[in-house]
Design an enzyme around this catalytic site. Structure first.
Site, PDB file in Angstrom:
ATOM      1  N   LYS A  12      13.576 -59.451  22.148  1.00 57.18           N
ATOM      2  CA  LYS A  12      12.753 -58.389  22.731  1.00 57.18           C
ATOM      3  C   LYS A  12      13.517 -57.541  23.726  1.00 57.18           C
ATOM      4  CE  LYS A  12      10.114 -61.584  24.578  1.00 57.18           C
ATOM      5  NZ  LYS A  12      11.050 -62.745  24.589  1.00 57.18           N
ATOM      6  N   HIS A 140       9.978 -70.467  32.014  1.00 54.78           N
ATOM      7  CA  HIS A 140      10.683 -69.211  32.292  1.00 54.78           C
ATOM      8  C   HIS A 140      10.400 -68.853  33.741  1.00 54.78           C
ATOM      9  CE1 HIS A 140      12.442 -65.278  32.011  1.00 54.78           C
ATOM     10  NE2 HIS A 140      12.605 -65.349  30.712  1.00 54.78           N
ATOM     11  N   GLU A 222      16.937 -68.915  26.871  1.00 51.92           N
ATOM     12  CA  GLU A 222      16.493 -67.678  26.227  1.00 51.92           C
ATOM     13  C   GLU A 222      16.996 -66.462  26.995  1.00 51.92           C
ATOM     14  OE1 GLU A 222      12.278 -67.967  26.166  1.00 51.92           O
ATOM     15  OE2 GLU A 222      12.234 -69.767  24.916  1.00 51.92           O
TER      16      GLU A 222
END
Length: 380
Positions: A12, A140, A222
């Site tokens: 993304k 996250h 990530e």
């Protein structure tokens, strides 16, 4: 810097094919969050085993696509999502996303996604009752995180969830430490990543030691901004200008650029960025006669009066055909653009440049330091 951690690039952030293909060739995995991102990576040749569907609340079409194409791993953080998984893709290997907020992050994420650690036991029991396989934990800390202790606390909390899962009969083997890393270089070309890496390595050694009672837990991350931020530079020519006399008699200058808030500068609105720039004079015009600075506003090209990149910044007099150069323009810029007004922000002209150095020569750095930066003035 983190030898135990395998990167799964956050598509993304910047789905630029050149970056995706390079990372794939280097052995990276990919964090996808939609059917479209899954399809993009599979068409490029990514193995389904190297993809994590890292969206805790998926649509029906996402489930169908993932099931039909053999995507194995996905995240969840609610009982609602567990029931959807049980109905639409019960073969998924599930990763429980827990909340881990860095209050200093540029973009906090915990308000929307991530189960509280206290909610984890009930979620794991619900998964067990639905006969679903829970294989790991993710978190996250937020985009562009700053607080090192947040990573330590998150990894400690992940270990608590691993232990809770073991008490219910699960044997988890995957830890996903998310993203939040930046990828800037120092003046010598070294990635400024040491403190975060040292903190994460120490926490992993303490709570997830290799060969410990949990076995060899696989650790992934990530990162998006870490790989993408410095990969691209945005160039915007000046296409219009106007002088207006302020109440104090001074001149206020307005400049129109070819990009704005509906394009790459959506990062100002959604990502909390304050992009830096430098002036590049037109190579086909003579040197400017007027060398004074003026209080200026930089407008985007759309018809929306809210489409303003910077207000009341000090700039030298610019001309149509001069340019502004914006470094570090890869992460969360064109990826969030739309084509409002029919202006093709989502398909900018690209020029690919190869350099044998990640930093400019000293003389170029000195020249760049002399350029004006977007500092707010005291003008009304």
């Amino acid at each position: 810097a983190m030898p135990r951690v395998l990167p799964y690039y956050a598509v993304k952030c910047y789905p630029e094919p050149a970056i995706l293909k390079l990372l794939m060739a280097l052995g990276a995995g990919f964090d996808c969050a939609s059917k479209g991102e899954l399809d993009m990576m599979l068409r490029m040749g990514a193995s389904p085993a190297r993809i994590i569907f890292a969206h805790p609340c998926k649509r029906s079409c996402d489930f169908r696509f993932a099931r039909e194409h053999g995507i194995q791993y996905t995240t969840f953080d609610t009982v609602s999502e567990l029931h959807k998984i049980a109905e639409m893709d019960p073969e998924f290997k599930l990763v429980l996303r827990i909340r881990a907020d860095d209050p200093g992050a540029r973009v906090p994420l915990g308000l929307k996604y991530g189960a509280e650690v206290s909610e984890a036991p009930a979620l794991l029991r619900a998964a067990r009752e639905l006969a679903l396989e829970c294989c790991g934990v993710s978190f996250h800390v937020g985009s562009a995180a700053k607080n090192l202790a947040t990573f330590t606390n998150a990894i400690e909390n992940a270990r608590k969830v691993f232990d809770e899962a073991a008490s219910l009969g699960y044997r988890m083997d995957l830890l996903d430490i998310g993203g939040g890393f930046t990828g800037h270089f120092d003046e010598m070309g070294n990635v400024m990543f040491g403190e975060i890496a040292n903190t994460i390595n120490a926490a992993l050694a303490k709570y997830f030691p290799p060969g410990g009672d949990l076995g060899d837990v696989r650790v992934i991350a990530e990162p998006g901004r870490y790989f993408a931020e410095t990969s691209s530079t945005l160039l915007t020519p000046v296409i219009g200008q106007r002088d207006r006399v302020a109440k104090d008699g001074s001149i206020h200058k307005d400049y129109w650029l070819t990009d704005g808030l509906y394009g790459s500068f959506n990062c100002i609105v959604y990502d909390g960025q304050n992009p830096e720039f430098r002036v590049i004079r037109s190579p086909i015009q003579p040197e400017p006669i007027d060398t004074r600075s003026y209080v200026s506003t930089l407008w985007g090209p759309t018809c929306d009066s809210a489409d303003v990149v910077y207000k009341d910044v000090a700039l030298p007099a610019l001309r149509n055909g001069d340019w502004l150069l914006w470094p570090n323009a890869g992460a969360y810029t064109v990826a969030g653009a739309c084509d409002f007004n029919g202006i093709e922000f989502t398909h900018p002209c690209k020029v690919y440049v190869w350099s044998d150095s990640v930093v400019d020569p000293p003389e170029d750095r000195e020249e760049a330091q002399e350029q004006p930066q977007p500092q707010q003035t005291d003008a009304e």
